[in-house]
Design a protein around this motif. Sequence first.
Motif, PDB file in Angstrom:
ATOM      1  N   GLY A  13     -17.463  23.244  11.952  1.00 13.20           N
ATOM      2  CA  GLY A  13     -18.204  22.058  11.572  1.00 13.20           C
ATOM      3  C   GLY A  13     -18.229  20.992  12.641  1.00 13.20           C
ATOM      4  N   ALA A  14     -17.417  21.107  13.682  1.00 10.77           N
ATOM      5  CA  ALA A  14     -17.423  20.090  14.732  1.00 10.77           C
ATOM      6  C   ALA A  14     -18.256  20.576  15.901  1.00 10.77           C
ATOM      7  N   VAL A  15     -18.918  19.670  16.579  1.00  8.25           N
ATOM      8  CA  VAL A  15     -19.706  19.894  17.783  1.00  8.25           C
ATOM      9  C   VAL A  15     -20.889  20.821  17.550  1.00  8.25           C
ATOM     10  N   LEU A  16     -20.662  22.036  17.052  1.00  3.63           N
ATOM     11  CA  LEU A  16     -21.782  22.939  16.807  1.00  3.63           C
ATOM     12  C   LEU A  16     -22.201  22.929  15.339  1.00  3.63           C
ATOM     13  N   GLY A  17     -21.731  21.967  14.592  1.00  9.02           N
ATOM     14  CA  GLY A  17     -22.125  21.825  13.209  1.00  9.02           C
ATOM     15  C   GLY A  17     -21.916  20.385  12.799  1.00  9.02           C
ATOM     16  N   MET A  18     -21.788  20.122  11.527  1.00  4.83           N
ATOM     17  CA  MET A  18     -21.554  18.761  11.079  1.00  4.83           C
ATOM     18  C   MET A  18     -20.186  18.283  11.552  1.00  4.83           C
ATOM     19  N   PRO A  19     -20.066  17.006  11.973  1.00  8.37           N
ATOM     20  CA  PRO A  19     -18.791  16.516  12.468  1.00  8.37           C
ATOM     21  C   PRO A  19     -17.738  16.505  11.372  1.00  8.37           C
ATOM     22  N   ALA A  20     -16.545  16.941  11.753  1.00  8.55           N
ATOM     23  CA  ALA A  20     -15.420  16.890  10.833  1.00  8.55           C
ATOM     24  C   ALA A  20     -14.535  15.710  11.211  1.00  8.55           C
ATOM     25  N   PHE A  21     -13.854  15.115  10.245  1.00 10.95           N
ATOM     26  CA  PHE A  21     -13.045  13.938  10.505  1.00 10.95           C
ATOM     27  C   PHE A  21     -11.618  14.203  10.065  1.00 10.95           C
ATOM     28  N   ALA A  22     -10.696  14.078  11.015  1.00 12.80           N
ATOM     29  CA  ALA A  22      -9.295  14.312  10.706  1.00 12.80           C
ATOM     30  C   ALA A  22      -8.724  13.133   9.935  1.00 12.80           C
ATOM     31  N   SER A  23      -7.872  13.408   8.989  1.00 14.01           N
ATOM     32  CA  SER A  23      -7.206  12.356   8.223  1.00 14.01           C
ATOM     33  C   SER A  23      -5.837  12.125   8.840  1.00 14.01           C
ATOM     34  N   ILE A  24      -5.788  11.240   9.858  1.00 12.81           N
ATOM     35  CA  ILE A  24      -4.563  11.003  10.602  1.00 12.81           C
ATOM     36  C   ILE A  24      -4.219   9.524  10.511  1.00 12.81           C
ATOM     37  N   ALA A  25      -2.966   9.210  10.217  1.00 12.46           N
ATOM     38  CA  ALA A  25      -2.547   7.816  10.099  1.00 12.46           C
ATOM     39  C   ALA A  25      -2.052   7.307  11.444  1.00 12.46           C
ATOM     40  N   TYR A  26      -2.525   6.126  11.850  1.00 17.62           N
ATOM     41  CA  TYR A  26      -2.076   5.480  13.065  1.00 17.62           C
ATOM     42  C   TYR A  26      -1.626   4.068  12.725  1.00 17.62           C
ATOM     43  N   GLU A  27      -0.940   3.469  13.680  1.00 19.98           N
ATOM     44  CA  GLU A  27      -0.450   2.113  13.450  1.00 19.98           C
ATOM     45  C   GLU A  27      -1.598   1.129  13.282  1.00 19.98           C
ATOM     46  N   ARG A  28      -2.721   1.412  13.924  1.00 20.82           N
ATOM     47  CA  ARG A  28      -3.872   0.533  13.803  1.00 20.82           C
ATOM     48  C   ARG A  28      -5.058   1.327  13.286  1.00 20.82           C
ATOM     49  N   ASP A  29      -5.898   0.649  12.546  1.00 17.16           N
ATOM     50  CA  ASP A  29      -7.094   1.264  12.000  1.00 17.16           C
ATOM     51  C   ASP A  29      -8.128   1.412  13.107  1.00 17.16           C
ATOM     52  N   PRO A  30      -8.684   2.608  13.348  1.00 20.98           N
ATOM     53  CA  PRO A  30      -9.638   2.772  14.444  1.00 20.98           C
ATOM     54  C   PRO A  30     -10.904   1.946  14.281  1.00 20.98           C
ATOM     55  N   ALA A  31     -11.375   1.759  13.049  1.00 20.38           N
ATOM     56  CA  ALA A  31     -12.561   0.933  12.854  1.00 20.38           C
ATOM     57  C   ALA A  31     -12.269  -0.522  13.215  1.00 20.38           C
ATOM     58  N   GLN A  32     -11.078  -0.996  12.843  1.00 20.95           N
ATOM     59  CA  GLN A  32     -10.687  -2.351  13.225  1.00 20.95           C
ATOM     60  C   GLN A  32     -10.517  -2.444  14.741  1.00 20.95           C
ATOM     61  N   ALA A  33     -10.036  -1.371  15.355  1.00 22.82           N
ATOM     62  CA  ALA A  33      -9.876  -1.356  16.805  1.00 22.82           C
ATOM     63  C   ALA A  33     -11.226  -1.457  17.506  1.00 22.82           C
ATOM     64  N   TRP A  34     -12.251  -0.810  16.950  1.00 22.95           N
ATOM     65  CA  TRP A  34     -13.606  -0.931  17.499  1.00 22.95           C
ATOM     66  C   TRP A  34     -14.028  -2.407  17.483  1.00 22.95           C
ATOM     67  N   HIS A  35     -13.853  -3.044  16.333  1.00 23.41           N
ATOM     68  CA  HIS A  35     -14.183  -4.462  16.200  1.00 23.41           C
ATOM     69  C   HIS A  35     -13.387  -5.311  17.189  1.00 23.41           C
ATOM     70  N   ASP A  36     -12.077  -5.020  17.320  1.00 18.41           N
ATOM     71  CA  ASP A  36     -11.204  -5.824  18.166  1.00 18.41           C
ATOM     72  C   ASP A  36     -11.556  -5.737  19.648  1.00 18.41           C
ATOM     73  N   ALA A  37     -12.236  -4.646  20.039  1.00 14.29           N
ATOM     74  CA  ALA A  37     -12.613  -4.501  21.453  1.00 14.29           C
ATOM     75  C   ALA A  37     -13.575  -5.590  21.903  1.00 14.29           C
ATOM     76  N   PHE A  38     -14.193  -6.286  20.952  1.00 10.77           N
ATOM     77  CA  PHE A  38     -15.172  -7.320  21.277  1.00 10.77           C
ATOM     78  C   PHE A  38     -14.648  -8.738  21.000  1.00 10.77           C
ATOM     79  N   VAL A  39     -13.354  -8.850  20.738  1.00  8.63           N
ATOM     80  CA  VAL A  39     -12.758 -10.150  20.446  1.00  8.63           C
ATOM     81  C   VAL A  39     -12.152 -10.736  21.721  1.00  8.63           C
ATOM     82  N   ASP A  40     -12.377 -12.025  21.947  1.00 10.14           N
ATOM     83  CA  ASP A  40     -11.795 -12.729  23.090  1.00 10.14           C
ATOM     84  C   ASP A  40     -12.156 -12.081  24.428  1.00 10.14           C
ATOM     85  N   VAL A  41     -13.405 -11.710  24.570  1.00  8.14           N
ATOM     86  CA  VAL A  41     -13.870 -11.122  25.829  1.00  8.14           C
ATOM     87  C   VAL A  41     -14.002 -12.235  26.870  1.00  8.14           C
TER      88      VAL A  41
END
Length: 494
Positions: A13-41
Amino acid sequence: MQRRELLKAFGAGAVLGMPAFASIAYERDPAQAWHDAFVDVPETRGPTVVAFEGRLPAGLAGTLFRNGPARMHRGPTSYRHWFDGDGMVHAYRLGAGRLTHRAAMVRTARYVEEERAGRFLRGGFGTAFADALPVATPDDMNVANISVLPLPGADGRPELLALWEGGSPYRIDPATLATRGRKVWSSETDGLPFSAHPKIDADGTVWSFGYLPGSGKLALYQLSASGALVRASLIDAPNADMVHDFALTERSLVFLLMPLEYQADDHEAAFVDRYRWRAEKPSVLLVLDKATWQPTLRVELPAFALFHLGNAWEAQGSLHVPAVEVKDFGVTMAGICALTEGRVATHDSRSELIEVVADVPGRRAKIERTGLHATEFPVWDKRCTGRRSASHYGVVRTASASVAFNGVARFDWASGNVDAYDYGAELFAEEHVFVARPGAAADRGWLVGTALHWPSRTTRLSVFDAGHVGAGPIAQARLPYGVPLGLHGAFVAA
């Protein structure tokens, strides 16, 4: 790598099919990290010098210039769409085993005005403000944030253009990244839209276009190799309310026009919300003769959405136009807004590399599917522009992805095989460009690109052997900070 091997390596399902999403816990939320990349530039960065890990190839020396949205927050106001942010141009200089990074905001007229005000004054592509100032010309909204065009300059003084697509390019000093003002070729073209995806021909000629929503027109440009205006004109082009990219062959300019209609009377909505998808209407393949700018082919196709085209070519009456199809324009826009705001949207990013193949004498066309899914930002060896190229390169989303593209891949047009590298779940991969190996045959060179390690908010620049992408980076440099996630770039050899 064969299809079954790639599926095993990356997960079905990945790359040659529909993207698959791993359910992995990190210290920071990746979506919030995307947002944070544009803070205080900051207004500027660098110069920052770091050493490469691994061995930087001896023939690889020059500068990767990149552009992208950066300033998303100002005073009490924030943009809600990635495409809205004020542009920031980056220079990544490679040589002698070192990387030197420098960055600067593009000081557009809009940027300077809003700096003084301490807040955003006008809406953008995806954001509307209740108290926004009126927009009198396209350049009132110009954020110069999509791509760059390096030019040698007629006077021997190199120039770098920061490109938007709704208005004028901005002139940038390639050495200091200081903004020199708008690029104006003539009084007739002053303020007209100029594409973020110009194409450079084999003889150095620069071709470009601009779309004028609701007009049924396209502006066409031909520039000399030095960047001087040769000719410009408006042509009739139904279905041209939003056209992000086009393609070039040895004889033709090629457009794929989607049925996205601009509602001119919806003045209160954000620009993107003024568009309506017309699934009942066709997409259109429009081919123009380079010499006359007259249409030589217009063929209707089933409706599909797209942003980017690959390297087109024609031979023996057959025209081949690679493109990245986006299955649902609205869902794609909603997903971008969610990430910009630090949220995870329901992903339906069913992008796929396709090829529109036209029988020119028979005046018909069809869509052929490659099976390379979850991909974007197509690039190729620019020495082959307009002629058949063996390889297509792009970023991909693998099974380990969190919320964004996290790998790079090479697609072989002859065999259909894919050679891909997975950065892993902790990196967001940006566009990687092809850099030709000096004196080598076509498709011999390197892929050079950046990725954000979101848990540490640091950016890496990686160098791949373009013929062996799956082997991983042969050299990599790590900046001590992260830079905002950008869009497009270009490499200038030393």
